[in-house]
Structures are given as C-alpha cells and as structure tokens.
Write a protein that holds these residues in place. Structure first.
Motif, PDB file in Angstrom:
ATOM      1  N   ARG A 199      18.898  39.965  55.208  1.00 44.31           N
ATOM      2  CA  ARG A 199      19.715  38.811  54.843  1.00 44.31           C
ATOM      3  C   ARG A 199      20.155  38.036  56.088  1.00 44.31           C
ATOM      4  N   THR A 226      25.047  31.665  44.075  1.00 46.82           N
ATOM      5  CA  THR A 226      23.985  32.663  43.900  1.00 46.82           C
ATOM      6  C   THR A 226      24.403  33.903  43.123  1.00 46.82           C
ATOM      7  N   ASP A 228      25.513  36.453  44.349  1.00 44.61           N
ATOM      8  CA  ASP A 228      24.939  37.531  45.169  1.00 44.61           C
ATOM      9  C   ASP A 228      26.005  38.597  45.429  1.00 44.61           C
TER      10      ASP A 228
END
Length: 339
Positions: A199, A226, A228
């Motif tokens: 990442r 996102t 995420d």
C-alpha cells in the motif's frame, strides 16, 4: 545497569584482537522489547526525574557506539524487536530477521516519540513509510523488515541454531566472509497482499502531508471513498495515540531526514528529557499507566486533542535544554558513526 554493562562489553571487545566480530541475540521469545518503561515511570512517580533521564542517556549513547563500531556486528532478530530493541539492532552490520520477528516503534501509544535513533532510521525508509510506522506504531514482520531495508537477511526461525553454530565457528573480522556464510541460510519470501508495503502509494498519499491533522483528513477522505479497512485501522491507531506525541514525532522524523545520526540522537534526548520532567505534559506516565500498568487502554492525554496542542508547546520540546540540564554528549570527535 544492563545497558551500561553492554556498553562496556562492546568497548572491551572492540579493543580485543581476539574478537573478530560480535553477535547479538535475545534470550527467549524476544530479541528486545525495549527499555523497562514501567520502571522508568516508577522513577518519575518517586521524584527521580534525573534517574529516568539517565536510563535513556545510556540507551542513546550505546546506540551511537553501535553505529560507530569498528568491528562487524550481527543482530539475530528472532522475536519481538521494538523501541529500544530496534535501536540497538538496526545499527548492526548484519540484521537477520526471521518469521518470528515483530518490528515496531510504538512510542506514540505511550505518550513518547520514536527515539534512540529512530528519527534517523525511520526518515530513511522508502517514501513516507517511516512517518506511518512512527505515528501509528504499526508492526512489521520479518519479511517486511527485509523488504524495506531494516533487515539485511531473512531466515526461518528453525535455522537460527544452525546460524549461531556457523558464526560461533567463524574466525574472521571480514564482513564479506560473514556475508557469504549468512547467505547459506537465507530464505526467500515476499510480503503478503495485506502488507503495508503493498500500500505504498496510499501511505505516501496520506502520510506525506505537513501536519498530523492533514494526515488524518487524508485518511478519512480515503476511508470514505474506498471503505478500505487499512485506512480505518490507521485512523484508529492515530486517534488512540497522544496528540502531543503525534505532533512531536512527525516533526522529529521530518527533521531527521536532514540530520546526521548524532544530531537526531541529541534532538531526541531533548524531547525525552521534556517528557520525563512532566512539566509540560504527563503523557508518558499516563500512556504507560493505561497500556502497561492498569491496562485499561483509556489514556487521558494532556493536551486532550490535536487542536489543543499549540505550536509553541511543540517548539519548546525541540529547544535546547537549560544550562542545569546537560545535553546528550556523544563522542563524535573520537569516533564518527557509520551511516
């Protein structure tokens, strides 16, 4: 006491013609989890502020010696390698990580800052990975430490005894001979898909900002877009950490990019001295209480939020110590650190 003894031993081995190189390893399931911070907190609580500072003075001085050491130094990181443990292993000529290695600089979570040379090492990691690790206290495994350059070799833990036996029978002071020997035990592996190293683009995008507030804002924006889980996890760690420590740590790592090792250590010692004195904030004692003593994980930080940390407070932490407080004195004229 232990750090002083190690320092003396390393100095004696450096002067001993019968010692070709030194091997450092942990005793048990960890390499070294750092200084006994609970004992340091107890010192402060009993009013022994100078004693608490002396603990860190010894750690920083030993870290400098290791960076300037004239003989090859091998650190076997078979287990937890955190805080001060990272400080005394990363200077090694060779750092052998294993599948049991857990590297971290979790100081912001206890109201401190990445220290003992961490501002130097973290600031030199790829991109803004150092800011991420230093602010969140997140952990790297053995494969990840190799991939980002903190370790020089990676071997499975089952090979550690063989490596030790090989090094024990090696009679040399030549780093290339040690390197060739270690290569026989090298395993090849790659960070998995959940690794922060996969990442890097996101890390750089969020942690390259100039302030902690902007970093958090960037993470929140990415999390909203996102969904995420990594962003949420990073935010959770940042929102748990001491706001003052976050601001100090970010500045320390950023300044570390342009400083020599000794300058980093001297600056870090100033920060630590202020933290130990508890005159501006008692976050260190409170952080250790919440995480290591009472273990309620609900620290009451002071200041309580980033908005309550004024710039002049941060500036004061970085200022020179008063004449009554001796600065960290490193033997830079006698020996220069290899960096």
């Amino acid at each position: 006491m232990q750090m002083s003894r190690l320092h003396k031993l390393y100095e004696s081995w450096e002067d001993n013609p019968d010692v070709g190189f030194v091997v450092m390893k942990g005793n048990g399931n960890a390499f070294c989890a750092g200084a006994d911070i609970v004992s340091v907190r107890d010192m402060i609580k009993k009013g022994n502020i100078e004693g608490s500072k002396e603990v860190f003075r010894k750690v920083y001085s030993f870290a400098y010696l290791l960076h300037a050491y004239l003989k090859p130094n091998v650190a076997i990181l078979d287990g937890v390698t955190m805080g001060g443990g990272a400080a005394i292993s990363i200077p090694g000529t060779f750092r052998i990580a294993t599948n049991k290695t857990v590297y971290a600089t979790p100081e912001t979570l206890i109201g401190l800052h990445p220290d003992a040379g961490a501002s130097f090492h973290l600031s030199r990691l790829p991109g803004y990975l150092g800011e991420y690790l230093g602010l969140t206290g997140d952990r790297l495994n053995g494969v990840e430490t190799l991939a980002c350059g903190l370790a020089t070799h990676y071997s499975h833990s089952t090979k550690v005894k063989e490596i030790e036996e090989c090094l024990k029978n090696l009679v040399t002071d030549d780093p290339s001979v040690i390197e060739t020997s270690l290569e026989k035990y090298t395993d090849f592996d790659f960070p998995d898909n959940n690794s922060v190293l996969k990442r890097r683009e996101m890390v750089d995008k969020c942690f390259s900002h100039d302030s902690v507030e902007e970093i958090i804002e960037a993470l929140e924006s990415e999390a909203a877009k996102t969904h995420d889980g990594w962003c949420e996890s990073a935010l959770k760690k940042l929102k748990y950490a001491s706001p003052l420590s976050l601001k100090i740590s970010l500045r320390s790592i950023r300044e570390g990019r342009f400083q020599t090792l000794d300058q980093c250590l001297i600056s870090e010692f100033r920060l630590t001295s202020r933290a130990m004195s508890c005159k501006i904030s008692s976050d260190f004692c409170e952080g250790v209480r919440a995480r290591m003593v009472d273990k309620d994980f609900t620290p009451k930080w002071g200041p309580p939020s980033l908005a309550h940390v004024p710039q002049d407070m941060v500036d004061h932490y970085f200022s020179h110590l008063s004449p009554l407080e001796p600065e960290l004195d490193l033997p830079t004229k006698q020996r220069e650190a290899f960096t």
